[in-house]
Scaffold this active site. Structure first.
Site, PDB file in Angstrom:
ATOM      1  CB  SER A 137      -0.916  -0.008   1.238  1.00 45.35           C
ATOM      2  OG  SER A 137      -0.161  -0.283   2.413  1.00 45.35           O
ATOM      3  CD  GLU A 138       4.865  -0.354   0.591  1.00 40.07           C
ATOM      4  OE1 GLU A 138       5.514  -1.141   1.283  1.00 40.07           O
ATOM      5  OE2 GLU A 138       3.978  -0.740  -0.216  1.00 40.07           O
ATOM      6  CB  VAL A 139       1.660   3.933  -4.517  1.00 41.32           C
ATOM      7  CG1 VAL A 139       2.925   3.359  -5.123  1.00 41.32           C
ATOM      8  CG2 VAL A 139       0.507   2.939  -4.587  1.00 41.32           C
ATOM      9  CB  ILE A 141       0.916   6.858   2.635  1.00 37.93           C
ATOM     10  CG1 ILE A 141       1.976   5.749   2.616  1.00 37.93           C
ATOM     11  CG2 ILE A 141      -0.354   6.364   3.301  1.00 37.93           C
ATOM     12  CD1 ILE A 141       2.453   5.353   4.016  1.00 37.93           C
ATOM     13  CG  LEU A 143       5.896   6.735   1.813  1.00 38.03           C
ATOM     14  CD1 LEU A 143       6.013   6.048   3.165  1.00 38.03           C
ATOM     15  CD2 LEU A 143       6.974   7.806   1.661  1.00 38.03           C
TER      16      LEU A 143
END
Length: 262
Positions: A137-139, A141, A143
């Site tokens: 799920s980084e993208v 937030i 990242l």
């Protein structure tokens, strides 16, 4: 208890160790201390020649929520140099888990997100509760799933990783099975038993054969066919002549269990 850690619990016996994430109050999220402790554990365990299996599980309803937001808040205001060192430490944690010479079994309840999903991808066997979720799920937030990328891509391939990294979408247990992120999906109350079934299979295998097989799995994908010919021939020839290989072949011919089988 084998050794005292602040954020982890270690248990088990001579042949099987259980490494439990023990920060249920923050959904077992990573911070610098957790990363350091988990790296230290993997370095210690790889030296234990008697081990046949390592189970990685977690307390509470969630396996791992990824990064601890308090920790992330600190890194938000830290220098470039501090962020670089921190990211390198995170990579080392994944690397030590991935290249542990002992088979690893992830026991996943609730969910594993971001770095938590990366830790799952580093394991050899993954047992998920039927209602558990994974997500890179980084993208979402702002990242990048950078430090986990080598391990996830090795696990599921570039094509699937492209979709999951770029979308940050939730992955249910059924899809995780379909794309190779999980090996089993079971009711949550059956997680421990399902992991135990893998342990039982591993206890039938030669301890050195398990370590060498993990080495082969790591090394062969990066070799051309000429180098693979030399490398693989050497591995099997040496193992055939080892005490373990001799005992295994003798037991097979005599139609009995080898001495190491439990």
């Amino acid at each position: 208890m084998i050794h005292a850690y602040r954020h982890l619990k270690l248990s088990g016996d001579t042949h099987v160790r259980r490494v439990t994430l023990a920060r249920a109050e923050v959904r077992n999220a990573f911070n610098a201390d957790v990363i350091s402790e988990l790296t230290s554990v993997m370095v210690r365990l790889k030296r234990d020649e008697a081990l046949r299996a390592v189970i990685i599980d977690a307390e509470g309803p969630t396996f791992c929520a990824g990064a601890d937001f308090h920790w992330m808040g600190g890194m938000k205001t830290a220098s470039y140099e501090a962020n670089l060192v921190d990211s390198q430490c995170l990579f080392e944690m994944f690397l030590e888990t991935y290249r542990l010479p002992i088979p690893t079994i992830a026991c996943v309840q609730g969910g594993a997100y971001g770095g938590g999903a990366g830790l799952v991808a580093c394991c050899d066997f993954v047992v998920m509760a039927e209602d558990a979720l994974l997500s890179f799920s980084e993208v979402r937030i702002g990242l990048v799933p950078a430090t986990i990328s080598p391990f996830v891509i090795r696990k599921i391939g570039e094509g699937r990783a492209r979709e999951l990294f770029l979308s940050g979408a939730l992955i249910d247990a059924e899809r995780a099975l379909r794309i190779g992120l999980a090996n089993q999906a079971v009711p949550v109350e059956s997680l421990v038993a399902a992991c135990g079934e893998y342990v039982a299979q591993l206890m039938k295998a030669g301890p050195q054969a398990l370590r060498l097989t993990k080495e082969v799995l790591r090394e062969v994908p990066g070799l051309n066919l000429h180098d693979a010919r030399e490398y693989t021939a050497l591995r099997i020839a040496e193992q055939r002549l080892s005490d373990e290989g001799q005992e295994g072949m003798t037991a097979f011919l005599e139609k009995r269990k080898p001495k190491w089988a439990r």
